[in-house]
Enzyme design. Sequence first.
Site, PDB file in Angstrom:
ATOM      1  N   HIS A 115      38.443  -0.162 -65.526  1.00  0.00           N
ATOM      2  CA  HIS A 115      37.381  -1.155 -65.336  1.00  0.00           C
ATOM      3  C   HIS A 115      37.880  -2.391 -64.594  1.00  0.00           C
ATOM      4  O   HIS A 115      37.129  -3.020 -63.856  1.00  0.00           O
ATOM      5  CB  HIS A 115      36.816  -1.548 -66.709  1.00  0.00           C
ATOM      6  CG  HIS A 115      35.707  -2.548 -66.641  1.00  0.00           C
ATOM      7  ND1 HIS A 115      34.539  -2.318 -65.938  1.00  0.00           N
ATOM      8  CD2 HIS A 115      35.574  -3.805 -67.181  1.00  0.00           C
ATOM      9  CE1 HIS A 115      33.733  -3.364 -66.057  1.00  0.00           C
ATOM     10  NE2 HIS A 115      34.339  -4.274 -66.806  1.00  0.00           N
ATOM     11  N   SER A 162      31.932  -6.655 -63.053  1.00  0.00           N
ATOM     12  CA  SER A 162      31.450  -6.449 -64.417  1.00  0.00           C
ATOM     13  C   SER A 162      30.226  -7.321 -64.697  1.00  0.00           C
ATOM     14  O   SER A 162      29.158  -7.084 -64.132  1.00  0.00           O
ATOM     15  CB  SER A 162      32.598  -6.710 -65.398  1.00  0.00           C
ATOM     16  OG  SER A 162      32.291  -6.245 -66.684  1.00  0.00           O
TER      17      SER A 162
END
Length: 315
Positions: A293, A138
Amino acid sequence: MRFAQRSLQPVYAPFLHPKHTTRIQLSRSTPLPAWTRSFHASANWRVVDLAYRLHDNNGNAKGDPIVMIHGLFGSKRNNQSVANAFARILSRPVYAIDTRNHGESPHDKAHNYTALAEDVEAFLQKHNLKNSTLIGHSMGAKTVMTMALRNPDCCANIIPVDNAPVDAALSSDFPKYAEGMQRVEQAKPKSQKEADKILEPYAKDLPVRQFLLTNLFKPEPSAPLKFRIPVQILAKALDDMADFPFTNPDEVRFNKQALFVRGTKSPYVSDETLPIIGRFFPRFELVDIDAGHWVISEKPEEFIKAVVEFLQEKE
């Protein structure tokens, strides 16, 4: 580039920034100088000395280093079992770092990818880490991509996890997380349970709340809990975290190998971003994992397998 077979249908999302849409033709990138920069404070921010944890299989990991960089609101304590697995399986020491404004690293008002990259570049030089593999999730993924494009000689290869080199809006969840964490601090809770109840309206999923609340600590035995991270600084930095400092792959390119790992249930690396990835990172490979994610924590065994296969092929 190599693509692993997808386990789900492609995830489409409007995340490709308009300024990328007209760049279709490939061209030879401008050569970059060797990695000989001196890392000093710039006019806008200073380099900070990063805290880290070394995973070296009890001293038996002697190979080239791996540096793992967490995501927003994370720390070096994330994914310790994965770091230990890499050290054991690959016999390579793993340095899990705390970025600025996270974990035990210093706080600073500047929080953008250039500042994050300079911090990690200085960390590599301070610890004399050469031929490193940089793994980032991320926020960490954009950090390692920034490093690779700024200074290709700083590493041997990179593994960005569930992020792409484009300006793209963060999931609406992240502003909610930041707001919830500020609410927790304002309430001055005395227990983790109390903090969890305050945070619940802003982070519905228990694993996400547990992840965010790992940042809580008690400064003194009788004091209320508070976050060790500067929540207000990070809340103001959300736009910078959606940004990416490079916009033109005709000017910079990383010609070493890169493994992009994406979650098939996450919108952050849509199929529309793949051409841009290919232009910045022409030797990239892609592996899809059936996850959201939080790829590493959701599917650690699949993630370890993908990384180990990629790195063993390079030996």
